[in-house]
Each structure stands twice: as C-alpha cells, then as structure tokens.
Design a protein around this motif. Structure first.
Motif, PDB file in Angstrom:
ATOM      1  N   PRO A 215       0.835  -1.202   0.000  1.00 34.55           N
ATOM      2  CA  PRO A 215       0.000   0.000   0.000  1.00 34.55           C
ATOM      3  C   PRO A 215       0.871   1.254   0.000  1.00 34.55           C
ATOM      4  O   PRO A 215       2.038   1.222   0.405  1.00 34.55           O
ATOM      5  CB  PRO A 215      -0.801  -0.127   1.309  1.00 34.55           C
ATOM      6  N   GLU A 216       0.306   2.364  -0.454  1.00 35.49           N
ATOM      7  CA  GLU A 216       1.065   3.595  -0.571  1.00 35.49           C
ATOM      8  C   GLU A 216       1.651   4.041   0.769  1.00 35.49           C
ATOM      9  O   GLU A 216       2.747   4.574   0.836  1.00 35.49           O
ATOM     10  CB  GLU A 216       0.170   4.702  -1.145  1.00 35.49           C
ATOM     11  N   GLU A 217       0.887   3.788   1.856  1.00 32.32           N
ATOM     12  CA  GLU A 217       1.367   4.249   3.156  1.00 32.32           C
ATOM     13  C   GLU A 217       2.522   3.418   3.680  1.00 32.32           C
ATOM     14  O   GLU A 217       3.137   3.755   4.684  1.00 32.32           O
ATOM     15  CB  GLU A 217       0.230   4.250   4.178  1.00 32.32           C
ATOM     16  N   MET A 218       2.853   2.309   2.981  1.00 33.88           N
ATOM     17  CA  MET A 218       3.960   1.468   3.405  1.00 33.88           C
ATOM     18  C   MET A 218       5.290   1.881   2.781  1.00 33.88           C
ATOM     19  O   MET A 218       6.309   1.264   3.019  1.00 33.88           O
ATOM     20  CB  MET A 218       3.673   0.006   3.051  1.00 33.88           C
ATOM     21  N   LYS A 219       5.261   2.934   1.952  1.00 34.13           N
ATOM     22  CA  LYS A 219       6.490   3.388   1.297  1.00 34.13           C
ATOM     23  C   LYS A 219       6.559   4.911   1.388  1.00 34.13           C
ATOM     24  O   LYS A 219       5.609   5.619   1.041  1.00 34.13           O
ATOM     25  CB  LYS A 219       6.499   2.937  -0.156  1.00 34.13           C
ATOM     26  N   LEU A 220       7.720   5.418   1.838  1.00 33.64           N
ATOM     27  CA  LEU A 220       7.900   6.859   1.929  1.00 33.64           C
ATOM     28  C   LEU A 220       8.284   7.446   0.577  1.00 33.64           C
ATOM     29  O   LEU A 220       8.585   6.714  -0.370  1.00 33.64           O
ATOM     30  CB  LEU A 220       8.982   7.170   2.971  1.00 33.64           C
ATOM     31  N   LYS A 221       8.270   8.761   0.491  1.00 34.46           N
ATOM     32  CA  LYS A 221       8.563   9.427  -0.772  1.00 34.46           C
ATOM     33  C   LYS A 221       9.974   9.126  -1.271  1.00 34.46           C
ATOM     34  O   LYS A 221      10.222   9.106  -2.475  1.00 34.46           O
ATOM     35  CB  LYS A 221       8.371  10.934  -0.622  1.00 34.46           C
ATOM     36  N   ASP A 222      10.909   8.941  -0.339  1.00 36.51           N
ATOM     37  CA  ASP A 222      12.287   8.660  -0.763  1.00 36.51           C
ATOM     38  C   ASP A 222      12.499   7.169  -1.065  1.00 36.51           C
ATOM     39  O   ASP A 222      13.623   6.741  -1.338  1.00 36.51           O
ATOM     40  CB  ASP A 222      13.290   9.132   0.294  1.00 36.51           C
ATOM     41  N   GLY A 223      11.402   6.372  -1.010  1.00 37.77           N
ATOM     42  CA  GLY A 223      11.486   4.958  -1.372  1.00 37.77           C
ATOM     43  C   GLY A 223      11.729   4.015  -0.217  1.00 37.77           C
ATOM     44  O   GLY A 223      11.783   2.791  -0.407  1.00 37.77           O
ATOM     45  N   PHE A 224      11.852   4.546   1.027  1.00 37.96           N
ATOM     46  CA  PHE A 224      12.146   3.670   2.168  1.00 37.96           C
ATOM     47  C   PHE A 224      10.924   2.830   2.554  1.00 37.96           C
ATOM     48  O   PHE A 224       9.813   3.339   2.649  1.00 37.96           O
ATOM     49  CB  PHE A 224      12.598   4.495   3.376  1.00 37.96           C
ATOM     50  N   THR A 225      11.151   1.556   2.768  1.00 35.11           N
ATOM     51  CA  THR A 225      10.142   0.647   3.324  1.00 35.11           C
ATOM     52  C   THR A 225      10.773  -0.112   4.480  1.00 35.11           C
ATOM     53  O   THR A 225      11.999  -0.319   4.507  1.00 35.11           O
ATOM     54  CB  THR A 225       9.648  -0.362   2.270  1.00 35.11           C
ATOM     55  N   CYS A 226       9.978  -0.521   5.412  1.00 34.02           N
ATOM     56  CA  CYS A 226      10.502  -1.225   6.578  1.00 34.02           C
ATOM     57  C   CYS A 226      11.024  -2.617   6.189  1.00 34.02           C
ATOM     58  O   CYS A 226      10.344  -3.344   5.465  1.00 34.02           O
ATOM     59  CB  CYS A 226       9.420  -1.372   7.647  1.00 34.02           C
ATOM     60  N   PRO A 227      12.235  -2.944   6.652  1.00 35.57           N
ATOM     61  CA  PRO A 227      12.783  -4.276   6.359  1.00 35.57           C
ATOM     62  C   PRO A 227      11.873  -5.378   6.889  1.00 35.57           C
ATOM     63  O   PRO A 227      11.235  -5.228   7.938  1.00 35.57           O
ATOM     64  CB  PRO A 227      14.134  -4.269   7.092  1.00 35.57           C
ATOM     65  N   LYS A 228      11.802  -6.485   6.164  1.00 32.93           N
ATOM     66  CA  LYS A 228      10.959  -7.602   6.595  1.00 32.93           C
ATOM     67  C   LYS A 228      11.584  -8.363   7.752  1.00 32.93           C
ATOM     68  O   LYS A 228      10.889  -9.017   8.526  1.00 32.93           O
ATOM     69  CB  LYS A 228      10.701  -8.541   5.415  1.00 32.93           C
ATOM     70  N   GLU A 229      12.912  -8.296   7.855  1.00 34.44           N
ATOM     71  CA  GLU A 229      13.578  -8.992   8.958  1.00 34.44           C
ATOM     72  C   GLU A 229      13.301  -8.259  10.271  1.00 34.44           C
ATOM     73  O   GLU A 229      13.411  -7.029  10.350  1.00 34.44           O
ATOM     74  CB  GLU A 229      15.093  -9.068   8.720  1.00 34.44           C
ATOM     75  N   LYS A 230      12.960  -9.018  11.278  1.00 36.54           N
ATOM     76  CA  LYS A 230      12.664  -8.431  12.583  1.00 36.54           C
ATOM     77  C   LYS A 230      13.947  -7.933  13.238  1.00 36.54           C
ATOM     78  O   LYS A 230      14.979  -8.598  13.200  1.00 36.54           O
ATOM     79  CB  LYS A 230      11.994  -9.467  13.498  1.00 36.54           C
ATOM     80  N   GLN A 231      13.866  -6.737  13.840  1.00 30.91           N
ATOM     81  CA  GLN A 231      15.000  -6.191  14.581  1.00 30.91           C
ATOM     82  C   GLN A 231      14.917  -6.679  16.020  1.00 30.91           C
ATOM     83  O   GLN A 231      13.854  -6.638  16.639  1.00 30.91           O
ATOM     84  CB  GLN A 231      14.989  -4.663  14.525  1.00 30.91           C
ATOM     85  N   GLN A 232      16.050  -7.145  16.551  1.00 32.87           N
ATOM     86  CA  GLN A 232      16.069  -7.688  17.908  1.00 32.87           C
ATOM     87  C   GLN A 232      16.899  -6.819  18.835  1.00 32.87           C
ATOM     88  O   GLN A 232      17.881  -6.199  18.424  1.00 32.87           O
ATOM     89  CB  GLN A 232      16.613  -9.119  17.902  1.00 32.87           C
ATOM     90  N   SER A 233      16.480  -6.805  20.091  1.00 33.45           N
ATOM     91  CA  SER A 233      17.186  -6.038  21.111  1.00 33.45           C
ATOM     92  C   SER A 233      18.384  -6.834  21.637  1.00 33.45           C
ATOM     93  O   SER A 233      18.622  -7.967  21.224  1.00 33.45           O
ATOM     94  CB  SER A 233      16.233  -5.702  22.261  1.00 33.45           C
ATOM     95  N   SER A 234      19.111  -6.224  22.577  1.00 34.48           N
ATOM     96  CA  SER A 234      20.267  -6.914  23.170  1.00 34.48           C
ATOM     97  C   SER A 234      19.843  -8.149  23.961  1.00 34.48           C
ATOM     98  O   SER A 234      20.647  -9.039  24.200  1.00 34.48           O
ATOM     99  CB  SER A 234      21.035  -5.946  24.078  1.00 34.48           C
ATOM    100  N   ARG A 235      18.572  -8.201  24.327  1.00 31.55           N
ATOM    101  CA  ARG A 235      18.047  -9.370  25.049  1.00 31.55           C
ATOM    102  C   ARG A 235      17.439 -10.399  24.102  1.00 31.55           C
ATOM    103  O   ARG A 235      16.710 -11.295  24.529  1.00 31.55           O
ATOM    104  CB  ARG A 235      16.996  -8.922  26.067  1.00 31.55           C
TER     105      ARG A 235
END
Length: 307
Positions: A215-235
């Motif tokens: 969807p359009e709201e999933m992509k910013l004007k500069d083309g950035f989209t959130c990576p599909k890989e989950k980001q994990q904390s130090s824990r």
C-alpha cells in the motif's frame, strides 16, 4: 432386506407362515383359542390390501410374540438407510458427524437418523456442546472428513458463509465476512494481512500471503520501506517499533511502527542519530557524522557559547 428377515423370523415361529411383503414395522397379531395362533395380519405401509394366513395349529404364546417384536424393533431402530448409506445411530438421540463429509451430519431421534447439512461454508463439529454444532472451518478439525457440499458462491463470497480474502490477490489487508451470501468488507489494522487459515488479521509473516502489493502508506517518498527482517534487542527480543538510520542524512532516522509502517523522524539541531544506541547523540560520538554541522553557523555559534 429387513422385510425378508421379519418374514423368515415369523416363518420360523409359525412353522410355515411367511410374510414376504412386509415393509412396515407395525405388526398386528390376533391370538385366540388358548395357545393356538389363529390369524396374523401383516400391515403394509400403504394398506391397499392385507395378507391373511390361517395356518394349522401352531403353538406360541402372546409372550413369545411380544418378545420377538421387541427384539426386532431394537435390532432395526438404530440402523437407517440415508441416501444409500446405512448409517447406524451411536445413540438413540443426538447429532453425529458423517464419516466422509465434514459439513454433513445426522440427527437421530428414537434411533431413526435424518441426514442434514450445515449452512454452506460451515462444517459440523461433533465436540461442540452447543445445540447448533456448525462452525467456521478454521475452528473445526475435520480430520479425514474431507468432502464438502457444492459451493453456493458469488463474486465476493466463495461460499455463503465464512471469512474470505479479497478477490484481488494483491490486496491482502482487506477481507469479507459473508453471512448467507452477503459480504461485508473489513479492513485490517495498519500493517496487518488477512490470515485465511485463522479468519483474522495477523502479521504478514504469520499470515503467509504471497503476491501482496505494498500500500502507498507502506512506502515513503524517498522509497524507504521497513525491512521484513525483525530487529532484535540486546536481550534477543523483537523490537516493537524498530528504528533505522537515514542513509544520506545524519540528523534523520526512520521509525517502523509495529515493524511495518514507516515514519520519518529527525534529531534536534546539533544532534545526529546514533544507530548503535538507537538515540540522538552528539556528532563526535557517531562515526562518519562528526562534521555534519561544521558548515552550519547556527550550530557553530551555539557550540562557541557553550565552550
């Protein structure tokens, strides 16, 4: 087969008497003259005529006949032929599943079974304690009962009842709740996809849908989209709203709401984003961003005042 059995049974009792045309369980016996059987009348289901047989002296009592009738009724009352299938009621009363068709069941009353179907799109759950045991397929384990009735579909509802994905496979965040063929559109919360196997909205990785358009709201004007890989904390735990540095601007960074919806954010003037600490920091603390404000007179003047 049942009629021939009853006829042979009475032939055995009366030594020669036979009712080969019996097709109804009701049997009338008129006994007179002590222990001698004088006349037996076998009633047909459509009593246009009756077969009357007066045998010679035959010795059996009313008690013998009563016991025989009781055994016959008990023996045949729990077995009923439905659509060519000889279904046996496990109990005299209740609802029981069909062995091969998941949306078909039998309602037994006094040992006589009646075949019934769940509303199209629902299946029968024998473990359900409610009176209406038909439920959504994702809530019922059909096991080897893999057959279903023919679907009654339209352009939005593949079956008359149930939760179904949008007809366009690229649209994964919209689904339809169909009730008797009337589909109501439901939109998943931002960033979620419809899970066809659970009937609810879920994270894309859980829903497992393929070919979904962004969807359009999933992509910013500069083309950035959130990576599909989950980001994990130090824990070693998944971060609910992961943050990512901007590739070209040290002051800016991205926040992925729920790991899916991107938002552009920025540090205060004089600070840059530190990806390691996930916070805004002084430029000299971030490799590659030390001189980010060297040509900014406002920042330079502020630094002189503080020193």
């Amino acid at each position: 087969m049942r009629n021939r059995f009853i006829g042979r049974f009475f032939s055995f009792l009366c030594h020669g008497f036979s009712c080969t045309r019996i097709s109804y369980v009701r049997i009338k016996a008129i006994v007179s003259g002590g222990r001698n059987c004088r006349m037996v009348s076998c009633s047909l289901p459509r009593p246009q005529s009756s077969v009357h047989v007066i045998p010679s002296r035959i010795k059996f009592s009313v008690m013998d006949l009563s016991i025989a009738l009781f055994i016959i009724v008990i023996g045949i009352s729990h077995s009923t032929t439905v659509n060519g299938i000889d279904f046996q009621c496990p109990k005299k009363n209740g609802q029981f599943e069909d062995p091969v068709q998941c949306d078909k069941f039998y309602e037994c009353k006094d040992g006589i079974a009646t075949a019934k179907l769940c509303p199209d799109g629902l299946v029968f759950d024998p473990l359900n304690r409610k009176v209406n045991k038909c439920d959504q397929p994702f809530s019922v384990d059909c096991g080897e009962r893999t057959e279903l009735q023919n679907p009654q579909s339209n352009h939005l509802c593949p079956r008359r009842n149930g939760y179904f994905a949008h007809p366009d496979e690229k649209i994964c965040n919209i689904f339809y709740n169909c009730i008797e063929g009337e589909g109501t559109e439901i939109v998943c919360p931002n960033g979620l996809h419809f899970d066809e196997y659970a009937g609810t909205c879920a994270w894309p990785a859980t829903a497992g849908r393929t070919g979904c358009g962004e969807p359009e709201e999933m992509k910013l004007k500069d083309g950035f989209t959130c990576p599909k890989e989950k980001q994990q904390s130090s824990r070693v735990q998944n971060v609910a709203h992961p943050v990512y540095s901007h590739p070209d601007d040290c002051q800016k960074f991205y926040v992925c709401l729920n790991g899916i919806t991107p938002r552009e954010q920025g540090c205060s003037v004089g600070e840059v984003f530190n990806e390691q600490s996930q916070k805004c920091d002084r430029p000299e603390m971030v490799p590659g961003c030390e001189d980010w404000y060297k040509d900014d007179p406002q920042v330079q003047n502020k630094n002189k005042k503080t020193t």
